[in-house]
Design an enzyme around this catalytic site. Structure first.
Site, mmCIF file in Angstrom:
data_model
loop_
_atom_site.group_PDB
_atom_site.id
_atom_site.type_symbol
_atom_site.label_atom_id
_atom_site.label_comp_id
_atom_site.label_asym_id
_atom_site.label_seq_id
_atom_site.Cartn_x
_atom_site.Cartn_y
_atom_site.Cartn_z
ATOM 1 C CD GLU A 182 40.424 37.696 46.005
ATOM 2 O OE1 GLU A 182 39.723 38.522 45.402
ATOM 3 O OE2 GLU A 182 40.120 36.512 46.131
ATOM 4 C CD GLU A 362 38.519 34.168 49.188
ATOM 5 O OE1 GLU A 362 37.920 34.194 48.091
ATOM 6 O OE2 GLU A 362 38.734 35.164 49.873
#
Ligand code: GCO
Length: 462
Positions: A182, A362
């Site tokens: 991320e 995720e």
């Protein structure tokens, strides 16, 4: 008004498995964690400090929680791998703590730190679980932050050395690598996202460009050390929705979309920055940079939770503010909207846009302090089961509609240190009693184990 759904603590029968007729038998099921969130042992065996150790001492994390002990995974990794075996996962995604292996970020190597990941990787392989290693899940060595961190273009060389060390040490046993987790999130949030410091915009652009260059250089370093490895980057890609149809909100949402969703994957996978931010990046660009960033990749990692609602705030960083969420949409207990259709659409978007196999690295459900064992010591979490069920079904729907999705990793194996929220938010399939470090698999753990067994054509465990 929508109210947050609250799990009942009773032991109701679990909902059935999701509907997944379109997933092949070799679809990869896994769980994800990250170093700082679970390891603890922050001052052991020569580990250096990370920026999260420092941040935890500023009083800005809820309850002043720190990562000092976390889930004590550093000492309990065998028990945690045993949990993974019980789950029946095929792959485990974890990250290496850069300051554990290079206490000053560069230079002297900490053999004891490297040896920890040797033990973990060996334990995984002996359990038939494929290690998926992520180089960077936000725990930058403090020593490098002191030298300017990602604002300094030298960070590209620091990260390359680190990637070389990791590739050399583990590349014979690890065949899946991610460079960053991320990047958009740690860039936007650590550069004061949503605050009123517009002067930070240029710093943000410079930072983004350096992280992208570091990614490209690390891909080359890993390939040199670990021939045949499959390499990708992990992106938090969520639909960015304007809170109203006003021109200002629509414009703000489009700019946030460019920063949040495309500023990293577009140059990495497509070789160009999104139009909306090109002018901002330009002053930091040197000849040949785009080619340095755009290195061949094998897969796209998607972290997805829920859409982001944005409205305009001209005085804030990149001109955005958090917009209100539509009241009618259900929420998790931590107020994240539950929108599996948005997950399906996002899978289709990234699969088409980037043209590589997608792995959901995720997805999960957070709940607050009220998640705890009942009088018989069980942790029932039907809200999490419902969430996972609807998201896995949406994944199947995306595959049916043509998305190339090859795997799904739940966030997370264990309750853990949830950044600014510390231990007050729980995302695990396994409950952690932080006082005793006892691990208690929640009902979602058993449910997910059954999903995996069924998906692989095995009979569910009794
Ligand atoms: C992130 C990180 C995880 C979080 C998880 C829940 O997405 O922020 O990758 O470390 O813990 O997403 O917020």
């Amino acid at each position: 008004m929508a109210t947050a759904s609250v799990d009942k603590q009773s032991v109701d029968p679990l909902p059935g498995p999701p509907s997944i007729p379109h997933l092949s038998k070799d679809f990869i099921w896994g769980v994800s964690t990250s170093s700082f969130q679970i390891e603890g042992a922050t001052q052991e065996d020569g580990r250096g400090l990370s920026i999260w150790d420092s941040y935890g001492r500023t009083g800005q994390v809820r309850n002043n929680d720190t990562g000092d002990i976390a889930c004590d995974h550093y000492h309990r990794y065998k028990e945690d791998v045993a949990l993974m075996r019980t789950l029946g996962i095929q792959a485990y995604r974890f990250s290496v703590a850069w300051p554990r292996v290079l206490p000053n970020g560069t230079g002297a190597v900490n053999e004891a730190g490297l040896a920890f990941y040797d033990r973990l990787i060996d334990e995984l392989l002996a359990s038939d679980i494929e290690p998926w290693l992520c180089l960077y899940h936000w725990d930058l060595p403090q020593a490098l932050e002191d030298r300017g961190g990602w604002m300094n273009r030298e960070s590209v060389a620091w990260f390359t050395d680190y990637a070389t060390l990791i590739g050399k040490r583990y590349g014979r046993r690890v065949k899946r690598f991610a460079t960053f987790n991320e990047p958009a999130i740690f860039s936007l949030f650590s550069r004061s996202f949503g605050t009123r410091d517009r002067s930070a915009d240029d710093k943000l652009n410079r930072w983004i460009h350096h992280v992208n260059l570091a990614h490209g250089a690390a891909v080359d370093a890993l390939r040199a050390q670990a021939p045949g490895a499959l390499i990708g980057c992990i992106h938090n890609y969520q639909p960015i929705i304007p809170s109203s149809a006003s021109e200002a909100d629509v414009k703000a949402a489009a700019l946030v979309d460019a920063y949040w969703n495309q500023a990293y994957p577009d140059p990495q996978y497509l070789g160009e920055y999104p139009q909306a931010i090109r002018a901002g990046i330009e002053p930091h660009m040197q000849p040949g940079d785009l080619a340095r960033i755009h290195r061949p990749l094998d897969w796209f990692g998607l972290n997805h939770y829920s859409p982001v609602y944005i409205n305009s705030d001209p005085s804030a960083l990149i001109g955005m503010g958090w917009g209100p969420k539509p009241a009618e949409i259900p929420r998790t207990p931590i107020d994240w909207t539950i929108e599996p259709d948005a997950f399906r659409d996002t899978l289709l978007t990234v699969s088409k846009r980037y043209g590589l196999p997608v792995y959901v690295t995720e997805n999960g459900y957070g709940r607050g302090d009220d998640e705890k064992p009942d009088e018989i010591g069980a942790v029932a979490d039907p809200g999490r089961v419902d969430f996972l069920r609807s998201y896995i079904s949406a994944l199947d729907a995306a595959v049916a509609a043509g998305a190339d999705v090859r795997g799904y990793f739940v966030w997370s194996l264990l309750d853990n240190f949830e950044w600014d929220s510390g231990y007050s938010v729980r995302f695990g399939l396994t409950y952690i009693d932080y006082k005793t470090q006892r691990r208690i698999p929640k009902s979602s753990f058993k449910w997910y184990a059954d999903v995996i067994r069924l998906a692989r054509g095995l009979t569910p465990a009794a």
